[in-house]
Design a protein around this motif. Structure first.
Motif, PDB file in Angstrom:
ATOM      1  N   GLY A  42       0.783  -1.230   0.000  1.00 48.79           N
ATOM      2  CA  GLY A  42       0.000   0.000   0.000  1.00 48.79           C
ATOM      3  C   GLY A  42       0.809   1.271   0.000  1.00 48.79           C
ATOM      4  N   LYS A  43       2.125   1.152  -0.095  1.00 48.69           N
ATOM      5  CA  LYS A  43       2.972   2.341  -0.090  1.00 48.69           C
ATOM      6  C   LYS A  43       3.805   2.410  -1.352  1.00 48.69           C
ATOM      7  CE  LYS A  43       3.374   2.821   4.934  1.00 48.69           C
ATOM      8  NZ  LYS A  43       4.318   3.010   6.069  1.00 48.69           N
ATOM      9  N   GLU A  44       4.316   3.588  -1.627  1.00 48.67           N
ATOM     10  CA  GLU A  44       5.190   3.752  -2.777  1.00 48.67           C
ATOM     11  C   GLU A  44       6.562   3.159  -2.483  1.00 48.67           C
ATOM     12  OE1 GLU A  44       3.348   7.873  -4.700  1.00 48.67           O
ATOM     13  OE2 GLU A  44       5.434   7.780  -4.042  1.00 48.67           O
ATOM     14  N   ARG A  45       7.233   2.773  -3.547  1.00 41.04           N
ATOM     15  CA  ARG A  45       8.592   2.279  -3.398  1.00 41.04           C
ATOM     16  C   ARG A  45       9.481   3.415  -2.928  1.00 41.04           C
ATOM     17  NH1 ARG A  45      10.285  -0.893  -8.404  1.00 41.04           N
ATOM     18  NH2 ARG A  45      10.102   1.155  -9.386  1.00 41.04           N
ATOM     19  N   GLU A  46      10.417   3.106  -2.035  1.00 40.77           N
ATOM     20  CA  GLU A  46      11.336   4.118  -1.523  1.00 40.77           C
ATOM     21  C   GLU A  46      12.771   3.615  -1.617  1.00 40.77           C
ATOM     22  OE1 GLU A  46      11.170   5.008   2.644  1.00 40.77           O
ATOM     23  OE2 GLU A  46      10.904   2.901   3.232  1.00 40.77           O
ATOM     24  N   SER A 100      23.829   6.146 -13.957  1.00 38.60           N
ATOM     25  CA  SER A 100      23.699   7.473 -13.382  1.00 38.60           C
ATOM     26  C   SER A 100      23.301   7.391 -11.913  1.00 38.60           C
ATOM     27  CB  SER A 100      22.655   8.279 -14.154  1.00 38.60           C
ATOM     28  OG  SER A 100      22.312   9.469 -13.449  1.00 38.60           O
ATOM     29  N   LEU A 101      24.148   7.905 -11.026  1.00 37.94           N
ATOM     30  CA  LEU A 101      23.798   7.930  -9.613  1.00 37.94           C
ATOM     31  C   LEU A 101      22.635   8.887  -9.383  1.00 37.94           C
ATOM     32  CD1 LEU A 101      24.513   6.909  -6.783  1.00 37.94           C
ATOM     33  CD2 LEU A 101      26.038   8.885  -6.551  1.00 37.94           C
ATOM     34  N   TYR A 102      22.579   9.948 -10.148  1.00 40.49           N
ATOM     35  CA  TYR A 102      21.483  10.904 -10.040  1.00 40.49           C
ATOM     36  C   TYR A 102      20.149  10.231 -10.342  1.00 40.49           C
ATOM     37  CZ  TYR A 102      18.517  14.946 -11.010  1.00 40.49           C
ATOM     38  OH  TYR A 102      17.497  15.850 -11.009  1.00 40.49           O
ATOM     39  N   SER A 103      20.117   9.468 -11.409  1.00 44.17           N
ATOM     40  CA  SER A 103      18.877   8.756 -11.757  1.00 44.17           C
ATOM     41  C   SER A 103      18.527   7.728 -10.707  1.00 44.17           C
ATOM     42  CB  SER A 103      19.008   8.084 -13.125  1.00 44.17           C
ATOM     43  OG  SER A 103      19.111   9.043 -14.140  1.00 44.17           O
ATOM     44  N   LEU A 104      19.531   6.977 -10.266  1.00 41.33           N
ATOM     45  CA  LEU A 104      19.265   5.901  -9.314  1.00 41.33           C
ATOM     46  C   LEU A 104      18.815   6.454  -7.975  1.00 41.33           C
ATOM     47  CD1 LEU A 104      21.306   2.666  -8.840  1.00 41.33           C
ATOM     48  CD2 LEU A 104      20.646   4.019  -6.851  1.00 41.33           C
ATOM     49  N   TRP A 105      19.543   7.400  -7.440  1.00 38.57           N
ATOM     50  CA  TRP A 105      19.283   7.839  -6.063  1.00 38.57           C
ATOM     51  C   TRP A 105      18.352   9.040  -5.969  1.00 38.57           C
ATOM     52  CZ3 TRP A 105      19.458   5.556  -1.652  1.00 38.57           C
ATOM     53  CH2 TRP A 105      19.432   6.284  -0.479  1.00 38.57           C
ATOM     54  N   THR A 106      18.655  10.069  -6.723  1.00 38.23           N
ATOM     55  CA  THR A 106      17.848  11.287  -6.626  1.00 38.23           C
ATOM     56  C   THR A 106      16.466  11.103  -7.232  1.00 38.23           C
ATOM     57  OG1 THR A 106      19.870  12.602  -6.722  1.00 38.23           O
ATOM     58  CG2 THR A 106      17.785  13.764  -7.114  1.00 38.23           C
ATOM     59  N   LEU A 107      16.436  10.438  -8.362  1.00 39.83           N
ATOM     60  CA  LEU A 107      15.157  10.242  -9.049  1.00 39.83           C
ATOM     61  C   LEU A 107      14.507   8.907  -8.738  1.00 39.83           C
ATOM     62  CD1 LEU A 107      16.070  11.639 -12.595  1.00 39.83           C
ATOM     63  CD2 LEU A 107      15.087  12.865 -10.643  1.00 39.83           C
ATOM     64  N   SER A 108      15.218   8.026  -8.064  1.00 39.45           N
ATOM     65  CA  SER A 108      14.742   6.648  -7.822  1.00 39.45           C
ATOM     66  C   SER A 108      14.308   6.016  -9.128  1.00 39.45           C
ATOM     67  CB  SER A 108      13.585   6.653  -6.808  1.00 39.45           C
ATOM     68  OG  SER A 108      14.042   7.070  -5.540  1.00 39.45           O
ATOM     69  N   HIS A 109      15.102   6.204 -10.134  1.00 41.67           N
ATOM     70  CA  HIS A 109      14.763   5.707 -11.471  1.00 41.67           C
ATOM     71  C   HIS A 109      15.974   5.043 -12.098  1.00 41.67           C
ATOM     72  CE1 HIS A 109      12.246   5.416 -14.975  1.00 41.67           C
ATOM     73  NE2 HIS A 109      13.145   6.002 -15.721  1.00 41.67           N
TER      74      HIS A 109
END
Length: 123
Positions: A42-46, A100-109
């Motif tokens: 019931g929660k978003e992925r974090e 990309s660390l930015y995509s992985l961590w900052t964007l969770s993507h």
């Protein structure tokens, strides 16, 4: 294509420990940014933790001091050592990788995802 396979999940009582493993395709560890994410019902992925190619580690505030991310490049394996587990740590834990660390961590993507391993912490 990067393949990621998690293992090590299970059920544990609050205060206990677990170590998750993520076996990656050859050449992934040490060449890709890698991380762990979790999703509770019931929660978003974090995001939970990440390790950069240069060895820098990042943690979400709720796990700092309790979880440790590490990797064994020779074994192409990513680990998440979890201690002092709490019921709110319950969820499906997934390994992820990307360039990309930015995509992985900052964007969770991140670009690549594993199937996940379930962690259940009972009170």
């Amino acid at each position: 294509q990067v393949q990621l396979v998690e293992s090590g999940g299970g059920s544990v009582q609050a205060g206990g420990s677990l170590r998750l493993s993520c076996t990656a395709s050859a050449g992934t560890a040490g060449n890709y940014q890698m991380g762990w994410f979790r999703q509770a019902p019931g929660k978003e992925r974090e995001r939970v933790a990440a390790i950069a190619v240069d060895g820098t580690t990042l943690y979400t505030d709720s796990v700092k001091g309790r979880f440790t991310i590490s990797q064994d490049n020779a074994k192409n394996t990513l680990y998440l050592q979890m201690s002092s587990l709490k019921p709110e740590d319950t969820g499906m834990y997934s390994c992820a990788a990307g360039q990309s660390l930015y995509s992985l961590w900052t964007l969770s993507h991140p670009r690549y995802w594993g199937q996940g391993t379930q962690v259940t912490v009972s009170s």
